[in-house]
Write a protein that holds these residues in place. Structure first.
Motif, PDB file in Angstrom:
ATOM      1  N   UNK A  95     -56.898  -3.096  91.358  1.00 33.15           N
ATOM      2  CA  UNK A  95     -56.533  -4.379  90.769  1.00 33.15           C
ATOM      3  C   UNK A  95     -55.365  -4.099  89.830  1.00 33.15           C
ATOM      4  N   UNK A  96     -54.236  -4.701  90.112  1.00 33.92           N
ATOM      5  CA  UNK A  96     -53.031  -4.397  89.366  1.00 33.92           C
ATOM      6  C   UNK A  96     -53.018  -5.065  87.993  1.00 33.92           C
ATOM      7  N   UNK A  97     -52.327  -4.430  87.067  1.00 36.29           N
ATOM      8  CA  UNK A  97     -52.089  -5.062  85.785  1.00 36.29           C
ATOM      9  C   UNK A  97     -51.091  -6.199  85.936  1.00 36.29           C
ATOM     10  N   UNK A  98     -50.938  -6.962  84.874  1.00 38.06           N
ATOM     11  CA  UNK A  98     -49.995  -8.077  84.888  1.00 38.06           C
ATOM     12  C   UNK A  98     -49.221  -8.084  83.579  1.00 38.06           C
ATOM     13  N   UNK A  99     -47.934  -8.427  83.670  1.00 33.40           N
ATOM     14  CA  UNK A  99     -47.121  -8.484  82.462  1.00 33.40           C
ATOM     15  C   UNK A  99     -45.967  -9.458  82.653  1.00 33.40           C
ATOM     16  N   UNK A 100     -45.961 -10.507  81.842  1.00 36.86           N
ATOM     17  CA  UNK A 100     -44.820 -11.422  81.791  1.00 36.86           C
ATOM     18  C   UNK A 100     -43.829 -10.922  80.753  1.00 36.86           C
ATOM     19  N   UNK A 101     -42.571 -11.285  80.919  1.00 35.38           N
ATOM     20  CA  UNK A 101     -41.561 -10.904  79.952  1.00 35.38           C
ATOM     21  C   UNK A 101     -41.560 -11.842  78.758  1.00 35.38           C
ATOM     22  N   UNK A 102     -41.255 -11.345  77.574  1.00 32.35           N
ATOM     23  CA  UNK A 102     -41.245 -12.197  76.375  1.00 32.35           C
ATOM     24  C   UNK A 102     -40.306 -13.380  76.489  1.00 32.35           C
ATOM     25  N   UNK A 103     -39.266 -13.268  77.302  1.00 36.41           N
ATOM     26  CA  UNK A 103     -38.282 -14.340  77.441  1.00 36.41           C
ATOM     27  C   UNK A 103     -38.484 -15.177  78.697  1.00 36.41           C
ATOM     28  N   UNK A 104     -39.553 -14.927  79.450  1.00 33.21           N
ATOM     29  CA  UNK A 104     -39.831 -15.743  80.626  1.00 33.21           C
ATOM     30  C   UNK A 104     -40.109 -17.184  80.203  1.00 33.21           C
ATOM     31  N   UNK A 105     -39.717 -18.130  81.026  1.00 29.67           N
ATOM     32  CA  UNK A 105     -39.870 -19.545  80.653  1.00 29.67           C
ATOM     33  C   UNK A 105     -41.314 -19.900  80.332  1.00 29.67           C
ATOM     34  N   UNK A 106     -42.270 -19.393  81.127  1.00 30.48           N
ATOM     35  CA  UNK A 106     -43.664 -19.748  80.892  1.00 30.48           C
ATOM     36  C   UNK A 106     -44.117 -19.279  79.513  1.00 30.48           C
ATOM     37  N   UNK A 107     -43.561 -18.171  79.046  1.00 33.41           N
ATOM     38  CA  UNK A 107     -43.904 -17.652  77.715  1.00 33.41           C
ATOM     39  C   UNK A 107     -43.226 -18.465  76.617  1.00 33.41           C
ATOM     40  N   UNK A 108     -41.951 -18.780  76.804  1.00 31.08           N
ATOM     41  CA  UNK A 108     -41.250 -19.545  75.764  1.00 31.08           C
ATOM     42  C   UNK A 108     -41.810 -20.956  75.650  1.00 31.08           C
ATOM     43  N   UNK A 109     -42.237 -21.541  76.771  1.00 32.49           N
ATOM     44  CA  UNK A 109     -42.890 -22.848  76.708  1.00 32.49           C
ATOM     45  C   UNK A 109     -44.185 -22.783  75.910  1.00 32.49           C
ATOM     46  N   UNK A 110     -44.994 -21.764  76.178  1.00 32.74           N
ATOM     47  CA  UNK A 110     -46.251 -21.628  75.442  1.00 32.74           C
ATOM     48  C   UNK A 110     -45.988 -21.332  73.968  1.00 32.74           C
ATOM     49  N   UNK A 111     -44.970 -20.537  73.678  1.00 28.06           N
ATOM     50  CA  UNK A 111     -44.617 -20.256  72.286  1.00 28.06           C
ATOM     51  C   UNK A 111     -44.211 -21.534  71.559  1.00 28.06           C
TER      52      UNK A 111
END
Length: 405
Positions: free
Chosen positions: A315-331
């Motif tokens: 089962x692979x790990x997962x990592x979004x980038x700090x500047x990915x849109x989904x992250x900036x929207x949640x921020x």
């Protein structure tokens, strides 16, 4: 990112918050806490959530088949043409812990501003918060466009078949996984590699011990070396800062020896299940090399040592980038709910369903509740439930507003 008529994220947060009825949110959380959904028994909770979505006039409500009487509960709200945003979480829980004293595991009681229930943090409450948030966006009347979908999935603690089935059938442009994050933003989680190590000995009757090589004894040497492992892989500094520098590895299960009541003999086989938790980007080959190093040390300790190694599950790990849109929207969403406070970005050590679908859909992890979970008297505060619901709703409004403006 744009918002309707230049509306600020804070203004959006206020508009959707005005549509959230705390008493109704709490009552619905209490109801789901009263429905047992231990792994393998997700059916009743799935049916309840599907019925709830029907009563709220969600469309495309369905009990998506996954396993017998273990469906996903899915539904959506259509606001017009645009992208598709999915809120998701799992239905199943671990078994009930012993030692409850404040109330009973499935009481759903509200005591001193906290709702009590087994699995409320992982993650029954988040499922409710997501459904209520979607309804709040619709009730707000904001000029958004797109589709927001709800996917309450089964079998997370099995083989993640619920998530696999959902994202095989349904498309998504952005996703929020509601795993417990203490209402903070998690960029990802570690992976999980299982290796099975079978030590090979030589059997004999116990009376003939000098002729035998006890496979359990060989396994003991391997266990000592595996437990002492300290694998520090080569990963980027920011990833190491999120997850820590070490890839954790533990001999978690041992299957060996002879059953009680059987004939006497010295075992010639013992299996060790090694549970490895790599950071995102650490390969199976790198972990396997560390296991081989440990087994070589076991051979140095005991010249009769022999073992076979099989990769049992990945089962692979997962990592979004700090500047990915989904992250900036949640921020932006969480910051607006908290009055302009800049949220921190963290990561998890546990395994999420993003192990199975994160490669398909940009996903951020956010949900109420935190470690430790599944302890006696598990509970969540009403304040945390309200904050999570407001944040989900604000995220959806921002994600769909950016398409409609």
């Amino acid at each position: 990112m744009s918002t309707p008529a230049g509306t600020s994220a804070t203004a959006l947060a206020e508009k959707v918050a005005a549509q959230i009825r705390t008493d109704e949110l709490v009552e619905l959380v209490q109801q789901v806490c009263r429905i047992p959904s231990v792994l393998g028994e997700e059916g009743e909770l799935a049916r309840f959530l599907a019925q709830t979505m029907k009563e709220l006039d969600f469309t495309a409500v369905d009990l998506q088949a996954v396993l017998p009487d273990r469906p996903n509960a899915v539904g959506e709200v259509y606001f017009g043409p645009g992208r598709r945003v999915v809120l998701t979480g799992h239905l199943d829980t671990k078994p009930v812990a012993h030692g409850w004293t404040v109330t009973s595991p499935f009481s759903g009681e509200l005591l001193d501003g906290n709702v009590y229930g087994h699995g409320i943090m992982d993650m029954k409450a988040a499922l409710v918060c997501q459904i209520v948030a979607i309804q709040a966006v619709r009730a707000s009347g904001l000029p958004v466009s797109g589709t927001v979908a709800m996917a309450a999935v089964s079998d997370h603690m099995g083989d993640q078949l619920g998530s696999i089935a959902y994202f095989d059938e349904y498309a998504a442009d952005l996703c929020v996984l509601g795993e417990l994050s203490d209402n903070e933003i998690f960029l990802g989680h570690r992976g999980r590699y299982y290796f099975d190590i079978t030590t090979r000995g030589r059997t004999a009757h116990t009376c003939h011990k000098p002729l035998a090589v006890n496979a359990n004894m060989l396994a003991a040497h391997a266990v000592l070396e595996l437990d002492a492992s300290r694998l520090i892989p080569s990963i980027e500094d920011w990833v190491a800062n999120l997850f820590g520098p070490e890839t954790y590895m533990a001999p978690g299960r041992i299957y060996g020896g002879l059953p009680p009541g059987g004939p006497s003999a010295i075992p010639d086989e013992c299996v060790i299940r090694v549970d490895c938790r790599p950071q995102p980007g650490v390969s199976v080959e790198e972990v396997r090399a560390e296991i081989d190093r440990c087994l070589a040390r076991a051979l140095a300790r005991e010249p009769r040592f022999a073992a076979d190694v099989v990769l049992a599950d990945v089962k692979n790990g997962y990592l979004a980038g700090p500047d990915d849109e989904v992250v900036t929207l949640m921020s932006s969403a969480l910051g607006a709910v908290r009055g302009g406070v800049t949220p921190k970005l963290s990561a998890a050590g546990w395994l999420g369903d993003t192990a199975s679908f994160g490669h398909k859909v940009p996903t951020v992890i956010f949900g109420p509740g935190g470690e430790p979970v599944y302890c006696p008297d598990e509970h969540l505060s009403v304040d945390d439930l309200v904050e999570a619901t407001r944040t989900y709703a604000t995220f959806v409004a921002l994600a769909l507003a950016s398409e409609s403006a």
